[in-house]
Scaffold this active site. Structure first.
Site, PDB file in Angstrom:
ATOM      1  N   TYR A 114       9.114  -9.323 -20.791  1.00 33.64           N
ATOM      2  CA  TYR A 114       7.980  -9.224 -19.859  1.00 33.64           C
ATOM      3  C   TYR A 114       6.968 -10.349 -20.089  1.00 33.64           C
ATOM      4  O   TYR A 114       7.019 -11.375 -19.427  1.00 33.64           O
ATOM      5  CB  TYR A 114       7.306  -7.831 -19.917  1.00 33.64           C
ATOM      6  CG  TYR A 114       6.556  -7.585 -18.633  1.00 33.64           C
ATOM      7  CD1 TYR A 114       7.075  -6.789 -17.627  1.00 33.64           C
ATOM      8  CD2 TYR A 114       5.349  -8.251 -18.364  1.00 33.64           C
ATOM      9  CE1 TYR A 114       6.417  -6.645 -16.406  1.00 33.64           C
ATOM     10  CE2 TYR A 114       4.686  -8.111 -17.156  1.00 33.64           C
ATOM     11  CZ  TYR A 114       5.224  -7.304 -16.189  1.00 33.64           C
ATOM     12  OH  TYR A 114       4.576  -7.181 -14.984  1.00 33.64           O
TER      13      TYR A 114
ATOM     14  N   VAL B 164       5.856   4.804 -14.283  1.00 30.05           N
ATOM     15  CA  VAL B 164       7.151   4.880 -13.604  1.00 30.05           C
ATOM     16  C   VAL B 164       6.945   4.554 -12.130  1.00 30.05           C
ATOM     17  O   VAL B 164       6.256   5.293 -11.421  1.00 30.05           O
ATOM     18  CB  VAL B 164       7.761   6.296 -13.738  1.00 30.05           C
ATOM     19  CG1 VAL B 164       9.155   6.334 -13.117  1.00 30.05           C
ATOM     20  CG2 VAL B 164       7.793   6.740 -15.188  1.00 30.05           C
TER      21      VAL B 164
ATOM     22  N   ALA C 298       0.786  -1.243   0.000  1.00 28.63           N
ATOM     23  CA  ALA C 298       0.000   0.000   0.000  1.00 28.63           C
ATOM     24  C   ALA C 298       0.814   1.288   0.000  1.00 28.63           C
ATOM     25  O   ALA C 298       0.236   2.371   0.032  1.00 28.63           O
ATOM     26  CB  ALA C 298      -0.899   0.016   1.244  1.00 28.63           C
TER      27      ALA C 298
ATOM     28  N   GLU D 212       8.615  -1.232   4.564  1.00 28.14           N
ATOM     29  CA  GLU D 212       9.382   0.003   4.366  1.00 28.14           C
ATOM     30  C   GLU D 212      10.338   0.237   5.526  1.00 28.14           C
ATOM     31  O   GLU D 212      10.215  -0.384   6.574  1.00 28.14           O
ATOM     32  CB  GLU D 212       8.415   1.196   4.226  1.00 28.14           C
ATOM     33  CG  GLU D 212       7.440   1.091   3.055  1.00 28.14           C
ATOM     34  CD  GLU D 212       8.102   1.150   1.679  1.00 28.14           C
ATOM     35  OE1 GLU D 212       9.285   1.524   1.600  1.00 28.14           O
ATOM     36  OE2 GLU D 212       7.426   0.815   0.691  1.00 28.14           O
TER      37      GLU D 212
ATOM     38  N   LYS E 276       2.882 -13.792 -13.889  1.00 29.97           N
ATOM     39  CA  LYS E 276       1.571 -13.149 -14.089  1.00 29.97           C
ATOM     40  C   LYS E 276       0.545 -14.168 -14.601  1.00 29.97           C
ATOM     41  O   LYS E 276      -0.631 -14.088 -14.260  1.00 29.97           O
ATOM     42  CB  LYS E 276       1.680 -11.954 -15.044  1.00 29.97           C
ATOM     43  CG  LYS E 276       2.502 -10.782 -14.486  1.00 29.97           C
ATOM     44  CD  LYS E 276       1.872 -10.160 -13.249  1.00 29.97           C
ATOM     45  CE  LYS E 276       2.617  -8.933 -12.768  1.00 29.97           C
ATOM     46  NZ  LYS E 276       2.177  -8.476 -11.442  1.00 29.97           N
TER      47      LYS E 276
ATOM     48  N   ALA F  19       4.803  -9.116   4.061  1.00 30.08           N
ATOM     49  CA  ALA F  19       3.443  -9.601   3.764  1.00 30.08           C
ATOM     50  C   ALA F  19       3.414 -11.094   3.436  1.00 30.08           C
ATOM     51  O   ALA F  19       2.357 -11.722   3.511  1.00 30.08           O
ATOM     52  CB  ALA F  19       2.863  -8.810   2.594  1.00 30.08           C
TER      53      ALA F  19
ATOM     54  N   THR G  77       3.497   2.541  -2.090  1.00 31.25           N
ATOM     55  CA  THR G  77       4.025   3.212  -3.291  1.00 31.25           C
ATOM     56  C   THR G  77       3.218   2.742  -4.507  1.00 31.25           C
ATOM     57  O   THR G  77       2.437   1.797  -4.418  1.00 31.25           O
ATOM     58  CB  THR G  77       5.521   2.863  -3.532  1.00 31.25           C
ATOM     59  OG1 THR G  77       5.655   1.445  -3.583  1.00 31.25           O
ATOM     60  CG2 THR G  77       6.433   3.390  -2.448  1.00 31.25           C
TER      61      THR G  77
END
Ligand code: NAI
Length: 400
Positions: free
Chosen positions: A234, A273, A48, A74, A243, A111, A50
């Protein structure tokens, strides 16, 4: 302390508390300037602090008036070092949210661990009883498996063949060729273990078992597809496999949540970005071009515009979701427009170090990167002494 950017490759090791506050309040003001959303009431955001997760927290709070619990990993400041950007972002977010009487509490720690899941469950039980939206927005290079203790590290590599392309060192202004060797099977498995769906499923299973999910609860995880140009590194690379796993997990979770009349969804977002995207080879150069062509067309968006549309026009819209044939929500439609991608494909082979500033919007890329850490924010005097120690009002930390 005098706080200036210290950029090492694709990371910045310092962050500015006042600058991040300005950037966070700009996002809040954007949401406040838009129509309110008849949306969720009690929201858990995992990741939550950034990027897309922070934007989700801001839209939930200031767009829908929801109560939020944010989980992230963080660093707090000490006498010698600034806090990480996500720490300052959350401190600013909470201050503004609390001043406007919104419930917002934050949990700092891993997490992926059982401890953090338990602490989160306790907080939901004590304060909110149940939650009706869970946003899963983690981007991490590493995961310690909570059951086996095995450490997995993700890689950003092609699969099956060596990939050579252009990439940029944004701050040196150098365009270089990069060759990436294909991932081994073990590296593919590792990347799936970190960025795939296993942890998302653990969260939902756990919250469901603890009876903390409300009737009709929705969970959303974020994904990316992008154009041909980046497919090798990717969509068809290790991160793409993760993914795919996330999507298959979403289908599984959707079935489980049907017991509660709930749903699990993937949202395919636009390339923006963030600290996570800056680490992917080739992608920053692609984003610098994307910024230019989308700005010229007037369709450029950052995290906050994207997530506002996700909530307003999809998750909580009366007209339903905009999905593709795989059932994924698509809010990357402007990025993927034919004319945008044709322009990028035509410019791509021409980019060199010499013409980087004219063919791409590398300046805007740098500005947005700097702003992730609270630099390049309007009205901030970076030559003034600033206290790096800033508290997050509601923080509870479990740090290992
Ligand atoms: P980000 O780097 O800005 O945010 C990552 C968040 O995860 C931060 O809040 C961080 O504290 C948290 N985090 C990382 N490891 C953690 C851990 N072990 N425990 C607790 N929190 C942890 O990343 P970004 O770009 O916002 O990515 C979020 C999601 O959006 C990812 O799934 C990413 O693939 C997806 N996405 C990103 C796009 C982009 O262009 N940046 C495009 C489309 C999707």
């Amino acid at each position: 302390m005098l706080i200036q950017p210290k950029i090492r490759g694709f990371i910045c090791t310092t962050a500015h508390p006042k600058g991040t506050r300005k950037v966070v309040s700009d996002q809040i003001n954007y949401v406040k300037s838009k129509d309110p959303i008849k949306g969720p009431k009690n929201v858990l955001i995992i990741g939550a602090s950034t990027g897309y997760g922070l934007a989700s927290r801001i839209v939930a709070t200031f767009g829908a008036g929801a109560k939020t619990i944010g989980v992230f990993y963080e660093k707090e400041a000490d006498d010698k070092r600034t806090a990480s950007a996500g720490w300052y972002n959350t401190a600013a977010f909470e201050q503004i949210a609390h001043a406007e009487k919104h419930y917002a509490k934050s949990i700092n720690g891993d997490a992926f661990s059982t401890d953090i899941k338990q602490r989160t469950a306790e907080l939901i039980r004590e304060d909110l009883k149940q939650i009706d939206l869970i946003i899963y927005s983690l981007a991490s290079p590493r995961r310690v498996h909570p059951v086996t203790g095995q450490v997995y590290s993700s890689v950003l590599k092609p699969i099956g063949q060596t990939f050579t392309s252009k990439t940029v060192d944004a701050f040196r202004g150098e365009v270089k060729e990069i060759t990436i060797e294909p991932a081994t099977d073990e590296e593919i498995e590792n990347t799936i273990a970190v960025m795939g769906g296993e942890d998302w499923e653990m969260w939902i299973d756990f919250l469901m078992k603890e009876n903390l999910l409300a009737e009709g609860a929705t969970t959303v995880a974020y994904s990316y597809i992008g154009p041909e140009l980046t497919h090798a590194v990717y969509k068809e690379g290790t991160i793409g496999r993760a993914k795919d796993h996330l999507r298959i997990t979403g289908d599984k979770l959707d079935k489980k949540l049907k017991n509660l009349n709930g749903r699990a969804l993937l949202s395919v977002n636009k390339a923006v970005v963030t600290q996570a995207s800056a680490a992917i080879p080739v992608v920053p150069l692609y984003i610098s071009l994307l910024l230019k062509v989308m700005k010229e067309k007037g369709t450029s968006e950052g995290c906050i515009e994207q997530i506002y549309r996700l909530f307003k026009d999809n998750l909580y819209s009366t007209t339903g979701l905009h999905t593709d044939e795989l059932g994924q929500i698509r809010i990357d439609e402007f990025e993927m427009e034919k004319d945008i991608q044709e322009k990028i494909a035509a410019l791509w082979p021409k980019i060199t170090t010499e013409n980087l500033e004219t063919l791409t919007d590398i300046k805007e890329y740098r500005r947005e990167f700097n702003r992730l850490f609270g630099f390049d924010a309007e009205g901030i005097d970076y030559n003034q002494e600033t206290d790096p120690i800033v508290k997050i009002e509601s923080i509870s930390s479990i740090l290992t």
